[in-house]
Write a protein that holds these residues in place. Structure first.
Motif, PDB file in Angstrom:
ATOM      1  N   ARG A 139       0.842  -1.196   0.000  1.00 62.25           N
ATOM      2  CA  ARG A 139       0.000   0.000   0.000  1.00 62.25           C
ATOM      3  C   ARG A 139       0.880   1.251   0.000  1.00 62.25           C
ATOM      4  O   ARG A 139       2.003   1.245   0.505  1.00 62.25           O
ATOM      5  CB  ARG A 139      -0.877   0.018   1.255  1.00 62.25           C
ATOM      6  N   THR A 140       0.367   2.304  -0.555  1.00 66.15           N
ATOM      7  CA  THR A 140       1.042   3.594  -0.580  1.00 66.15           C
ATOM      8  C   THR A 140       1.311   4.045   0.863  1.00 66.15           C
ATOM      9  O   THR A 140       0.430   3.952   1.720  1.00 66.15           O
ATOM     10  CB  THR A 140       0.135   4.618  -1.290  1.00 66.15           C
ATOM     11  N   GLU A 157       3.228   9.535   1.683  1.00 66.70           N
ATOM     12  CA  GLU A 157       2.988   9.842   0.278  1.00 66.70           C
ATOM     13  C   GLU A 157       1.498  10.112   0.030  1.00 66.70           C
ATOM     14  O   GLU A 157       1.118  10.928  -0.808  1.00 66.70           O
ATOM     15  CB  GLU A 157       3.458   8.647  -0.563  1.00 66.70           C
ATOM     16  N   LEU A 158       0.705   9.436   0.804  1.00 63.57           N
ATOM     17  CA  LEU A 158      -0.746   9.466   0.608  1.00 63.57           C
ATOM     18  C   LEU A 158      -1.386  10.732   1.169  1.00 63.57           C
ATOM     19  O   LEU A 158      -2.316  11.281   0.586  1.00 63.57           O
ATOM     20  CB  LEU A 158      -1.319   8.234   1.318  1.00 63.57           C
TER      21      LEU A 158
END
Ligand SMILES: Cc1cc2nc3c(=O)[nH]c(=O)nc-3n(C[C@H](O)[C@H](O)[C@H](O)COP(=O)(O)O)c2cc1C
Length: 184
Positions: free
Chosen positions: A165-166, A170-171
């Protein structure tokens, strides 16, 4: 914190595409899942969704051929075909996503595995509509396979889809509050 951890465990329950053929799912279980999911909020409370539970093996096999990655539907003990209202609102598919997520989480809470399937292109959506007897104006763009996962060796688990998962950094961007308050 405990409840948040429980939720995280349900959220990260992996998709399962191979099901134990010995373990069936009762229609009453499907009713429970949809009874929870119907409480999901939707834009303007339109509730632009209907569900068709398919137990018939011949129909499941046909549905499994109606998307490039829909094969898992063919072997699931049951699939919930998710119908979205063909109403042109930009929120409709978003609403269906929320419904699907609620069903997935509820299924996980009952110990059931699942995997979504995208039905496409549009010609296949029309075929699926016919197969499940959808009324005019209702489009089966997705189906959710449900069952108990088969125990597989590592080879059986390999997938072409990237995993992971990101990262949170970054998310998520947290916009700093401006010193002046923003509006001048
Ligand atoms: C909108 C949507 C459509 C999906 N369509 C398919 C599909 O057609 N076939 C499939 O095998 N998985 C499908 N998936 C499952 C994703 O591939 C899966 O959730 C993703 O790879 C992350 O893996 P995980 O669920 O095991 O964590 C779909 C998921 C979503 C949210």
């Amino acid at each position: 914190v405990e409840r948040l951890e429980e939720l995280q465990a349900l959220v990260q329950r992996p998709s399962v595409r191979c099901f134990d053929p010995e373990r069936t799912v009762e229609p009453a279980v499907i009713e429970k899942l949809v009874d929870v999911a119907r409480r999901t909020g939707s834009a303007r409370n339109r509730q632009p969704w209907r569900c068709v539970a398919v137990f018939d093996r011949a129909v499941l096999q046909k549905l499994g051929g109606l998307g490039a990655y829909a094969q898992h539907v063919a072997t699931a003990p049951v699939a919930l075909v998710l119908l979205s209202a063909d109403n042109g609102y930009r929120d409709t598919e978003f609403d269906l996503g929320r419904l699907a997520q609620t069903i997935t989480l509820a299924a996980g809470a009952l110990g059931l595995d699942s995997c979504l399937a995208t039905i496409y292109p549009d010609a296949n959506v029309m075929r699926a509509a016919e197969l499940v007897g959808a009324r005019a104006g209702w489009l089966p763009r997705h189906a959710l396979s449900l069952g108990y996962g088969a125990v597989l060796d590592t080879a059986g688990r390999s997938s072409a889809i990237p995993t992971g998962r990101t990262a949170l950094e970054e998310l998520l961007t947290i916009l700093p509050c401006s010193v002046t308050g923003g509006s001048e």
